[in-house]
Design a protein around this motif. Sequence first.
Motif, PDB file in Angstrom:
ATOM      1  N   MET A  91       0.840  -1.202   0.000  1.00 45.45           N
ATOM      2  CA  MET A  91       0.000   0.000   0.000  1.00 45.45           C
ATOM      3  C   MET A  91       0.873   1.248   0.000  1.00 45.45           C
ATOM      4  O   MET A  91       2.006   1.223   0.487  1.00 45.45           O
ATOM      5  CB  MET A  91      -0.989   0.002   1.162  1.00 45.45           C
ATOM      6  N   GLY A  92       0.366   2.317  -0.584  1.00 45.43           N
ATOM      7  CA  GLY A  92       1.167   3.531  -0.604  1.00 45.43           C
ATOM      8  C   GLY A  92       0.432   4.679  -1.264  1.00 45.43           C
ATOM      9  O   GLY A  92      -0.649   4.509  -1.831  1.00 45.43           O
ATOM     10  N   GLY A  93       1.054   5.848  -1.133  1.00 41.51           N
ATOM     11  CA  GLY A  93       0.462   7.025  -1.750  1.00 41.51           C
ATOM     12  C   GLY A  93       1.270   8.260  -1.423  1.00 41.51           C
ATOM     13  O   GLY A  93       2.137   8.240  -0.540  1.00 41.51           O
ATOM     14  N   ALA A  94       0.979   9.327  -2.121  1.00 35.93           N
ATOM     15  CA  ALA A  94       1.683  10.590  -1.904  1.00 35.93           C
ATOM     16  C   ALA A  94       1.454  11.047  -0.468  1.00 35.93           C
ATOM     17  O   ALA A  94       0.323  11.032   0.033  1.00 35.93           O
ATOM     18  CB  ALA A  94       1.170  11.638  -2.893  1.00 35.93           C
ATOM     19  N   GLY A  95       2.559  11.396   0.181  1.00 37.82           N
ATOM     20  CA  GLY A  95       2.474  11.873   1.569  1.00 37.82           C
ATOM     21  C   GLY A  95       1.988  10.816   2.542  1.00 37.82           C
ATOM     22  O   GLY A  95       1.618  11.136   3.671  1.00 37.82           O
ATOM     23  N   GLY A  96       1.954   9.559   2.089  1.00 39.95           N
ATOM     24  CA  GLY A  96       1.484   8.483   2.967  1.00 39.95           C
ATOM     25  C   GLY A  96      -0.032   8.356   2.986  1.00 39.95           C
ATOM     26  O   GLY A  96      -0.572   7.547   3.730  1.00 39.95           O
ATOM     27  N   ARG A  97      -0.715   9.141   2.161  1.00 38.89           N
ATOM     28  CA  ARG A  97      -2.174   9.031   2.076  1.00 38.89           C
ATOM     29  C   ARG A  97      -2.516   7.999   1.016  1.00 38.89           C
ATOM     30  O   ARG A  97      -2.200   8.168  -0.164  1.00 38.89           O
ATOM     31  CB  ARG A  97      -2.804  10.382   1.706  1.00 38.89           C
ATOM     32  N   VAL A  98      -3.144   6.930   1.440  1.00 46.48           N
ATOM     33  CA  VAL A  98      -3.452   5.834   0.509  1.00 46.48           C
ATOM     34  C   VAL A  98      -4.799   6.107  -0.143  1.00 46.48           C
ATOM     35  O   VAL A  98      -5.842   6.004   0.495  1.00 46.48           O
ATOM     36  CB  VAL A  98      -3.462   4.482   1.251  1.00 46.48           C
ATOM     37  N   GLU A  99      -4.747   6.472  -1.418  1.00 46.97           N
ATOM     38  CA  GLU A  99      -5.999   6.747  -2.126  1.00 46.97           C
ATOM     39  C   GLU A  99      -6.243   5.716  -3.221  1.00 46.97           C
ATOM     40  O   GLU A  99      -7.352   5.239  -3.398  1.00 46.97           O
ATOM     41  CB  GLU A  99      -5.977   8.172  -2.686  1.00 46.97           C
ATOM     42  N   SER A 100      -5.171   5.355  -3.952  1.00 49.63           N
ATOM     43  CA  SER A 100      -5.323   4.361  -5.021  1.00 49.63           C
ATOM     44  C   SER A 100      -4.584   3.088  -4.634  1.00 49.63           C
ATOM     45  O   SER A 100      -3.842   3.068  -3.656  1.00 49.63           O
ATOM     46  CB  SER A 100      -4.708   4.876  -6.323  1.00 49.63           C
ATOM     47  N   TYR A 101      -4.754   2.056  -5.439  1.00 49.27           N
ATOM     48  CA  TYR A 101      -3.951   0.846  -5.277  1.00 49.27           C
ATOM     49  C   TYR A 101      -2.532   1.150  -5.747  1.00 49.27           C
ATOM     50  O   TYR A 101      -2.334   1.920  -6.684  1.00 49.27           O
ATOM     51  CB  TYR A 101      -4.544  -0.297  -6.102  1.00 49.27           C
ATOM     52  N   CYS A 102      -1.557   0.551  -5.097  1.00 42.77           N
ATOM     53  CA  CYS A 102      -0.148   0.824  -5.435  1.00 42.77           C
ATOM     54  C   CYS A 102       0.499  -0.453  -5.975  1.00 42.77           C
ATOM     55  O   CYS A 102       0.929  -1.311  -5.198  1.00 42.77           O
ATOM     56  CB  CYS A 102       0.581   1.316  -4.176  1.00 42.77           C
ATOM     57  N   PRO A 103       0.559  -0.606  -7.274  1.00 46.14           N
ATOM     58  CA  PRO A 103       1.133  -1.837  -7.840  1.00 46.14           C
ATOM     59  C   PRO A 103       2.653  -1.871  -7.725  1.00 46.14           C
ATOM     60  O   PRO A 103       3.297  -0.815  -7.727  1.00 46.14           O
ATOM     61  CB  PRO A 103       0.697  -1.805  -9.306  1.00 46.14           C
ATOM     62  N   PRO A 104       3.230  -3.055  -7.625  1.00 45.12           N
ATOM     63  CA  PRO A 104       4.691  -3.154  -7.491  1.00 45.12           C
ATOM     64  C   PRO A 104       5.393  -2.823  -8.805  1.00 45.12           C
ATOM     65  O   PRO A 104       4.893  -3.147  -9.886  1.00 45.12           O
ATOM     66  CB  PRO A 104       4.912  -4.633  -7.124  1.00 45.12           C
ATOM     67  N   CYS A 105       6.558  -2.219  -8.707  1.00 43.07           N
ATOM     68  CA  CYS A 105       7.325  -1.898  -9.916  1.00 43.07           C
ATOM     69  C   CYS A 105       7.867  -3.193 -10.524  1.00 43.07           C
ATOM     70  O   CYS A 105       7.855  -4.265  -9.898  1.00 43.07           O
ATOM     71  CB  CYS A 105       8.456  -0.932  -9.590  1.00 43.07           C
ATOM     72  N   GLY A 106       8.364  -3.092 -11.729  1.00 42.49           N
ATOM     73  CA  GLY A 106       8.860  -4.273 -12.449  1.00 42.49           C
ATOM     74  C   GLY A 106      10.018  -4.949 -11.747  1.00 42.49           C
ATOM     75  O   GLY A 106      10.117  -6.184 -11.726  1.00 42.49           O
ATOM     76  N   ILE A 107      10.898  -4.161 -11.154  1.00 45.23           N
ATOM     77  CA  ILE A 107      12.060  -4.761 -10.479  1.00 45.23           C
ATOM     78  C   ILE A 107      11.593  -5.568  -9.276  1.00 45.23           C
ATOM     79  O   ILE A 107      12.086  -6.672  -9.023  1.00 45.23           O
ATOM     80  CB  ILE A 107      13.072  -3.668 -10.063  1.00 45.23           C
ATOM     81  N   CYS A 108      10.616  -5.052  -8.534  1.00 41.50           N
ATOM     82  CA  CYS A 108      10.103  -5.790  -7.372  1.00 41.50           C
ATOM     83  C   CYS A 108       9.371  -7.052  -7.799  1.00 41.50           C
ATOM     84  O   CYS A 108       9.467  -8.090  -7.136  1.00 41.50           O
ATOM     85  CB  CYS A 108       9.207  -4.896  -6.524  1.00 41.50           C
ATOM     86  N   ARG A 109       8.647  -6.997  -8.905  1.00 37.86           N
ATOM     87  CA  ARG A 109       7.981  -8.211  -9.408  1.00 37.86           C
ATOM     88  C   ARG A 109       9.028  -9.286  -9.680  1.00 37.86           C
ATOM     89  O   ARG A 109       8.881 -10.451  -9.321  1.00 37.86           O
ATOM     90  CB  ARG A 109       7.191  -7.898 -10.693  1.00 37.86           C
ATOM     91  N   GLN A 110      10.106  -8.894 -10.325  1.00 37.45           N
ATOM     92  CA  GLN A 110      11.163  -9.861 -10.647  1.00 37.45           C
ATOM     93  C   GLN A 110      11.862 -10.350  -9.376  1.00 37.45           C
ATOM     94  O   GLN A 110      12.191 -11.536  -9.255  1.00 37.45           O
ATOM     95  CB  GLN A 110      12.174  -9.222 -11.599  1.00 37.45           C
ATOM     96  N   ALA A 111      12.089  -9.467  -8.428  1.00 38.31           N
ATOM     97  CA  ALA A 111      12.763  -9.873  -7.180  1.00 38.31           C
ATOM     98  C   ALA A 111      11.916 -10.906  -6.442  1.00 38.31           C
ATOM     99  O   ALA A 111      12.434 -11.910  -5.933  1.00 38.31           O
ATOM    100  CB  ALA A 111      13.020  -8.649  -6.298  1.00 38.31           C
ATOM    101  N   LEU A 112      10.596 -10.691  -6.401  1.00 39.16           N
ATOM    102  CA  LEU A 112       9.706 -11.644  -5.729  1.00 39.16           C
ATOM    103  C   LEU A 112       9.671 -12.968  -6.483  1.00 39.16           C
ATOM    104  O   LEU A 112       9.584 -14.041  -5.868  1.00 39.16           O
ATOM    105  CB  LEU A 112       8.288 -11.058  -5.634  1.00 39.16           C
ATOM    106  N   ARG A 113       9.769 -12.901  -7.791  1.00 36.83           N
ATOM    107  CA  ARG A 113       9.721 -14.095  -8.646  1.00 36.83           C
ATOM    108  C   ARG A 113      10.787 -15.119  -8.259  1.00 36.83           C
ATOM    109  O   ARG A 113      10.595 -16.332  -8.380  1.00 36.83           O
ATOM    110  CB  ARG A 113       9.905 -13.663 -10.114  1.00 36.83           C
TER     111      ARG A 113
END
Length: 151
Positions: A91-113
């Motif tokens: 979860m995440g958002g600007a200033g720590g305010r969670v308004e939208s879904y926060c998808p993982p970046c490509g590097i994190c997807r690969q790291a989790l893989r």
Amino acid sequence: MEQMMGRGREKEISADKIRELVGRAKEQLGLAYAPYSGFHVAAALLSKDGRIYTGCNVENASYPAGNCAERTALFKAVSEGKREFSCIVIMGGAGGRVESYCPPCGICRQALREFCRPSEFFVILARSEEDYRIFTLEELLPESFGPEALI
Ligand code: THU
């Protein structure tokens, strides 16, 4: 009986476990170090033995030296001997305010893989304990390249 949730993923993750993971991610959000982007991200990674590893983004004055929340959580877990995981809440958002879904970046997807079976690992994008979307890593990173390719 424990309530089960998820689009056809009822057997894999309980709503109670997701609630717990979102709670841990929310706490972690306050620790994000993001003075440059102002975008705060937190993650809670569940290992197969039931432990939770949290992480936040940690930025740096030399921008590429920063790290994402998901990899912070993953590297904490792996460095403590864990190599098998069930799911991650992000979860995440600007200033720590969670308004939208926060998808993982490509590097994190690969790291989790590296440490999961893509069809069995769940990436949960949360706005709150009740509002989240569940994907498999395979959906977010199709036709992926993993360790089996090199063995
Ligand atoms: N960020 C994450 O922590 N995880 C992601 O998957 C997307 C991006 C962080 C990196 C950087 O500190 C900030 O969000 C803006 O890109």
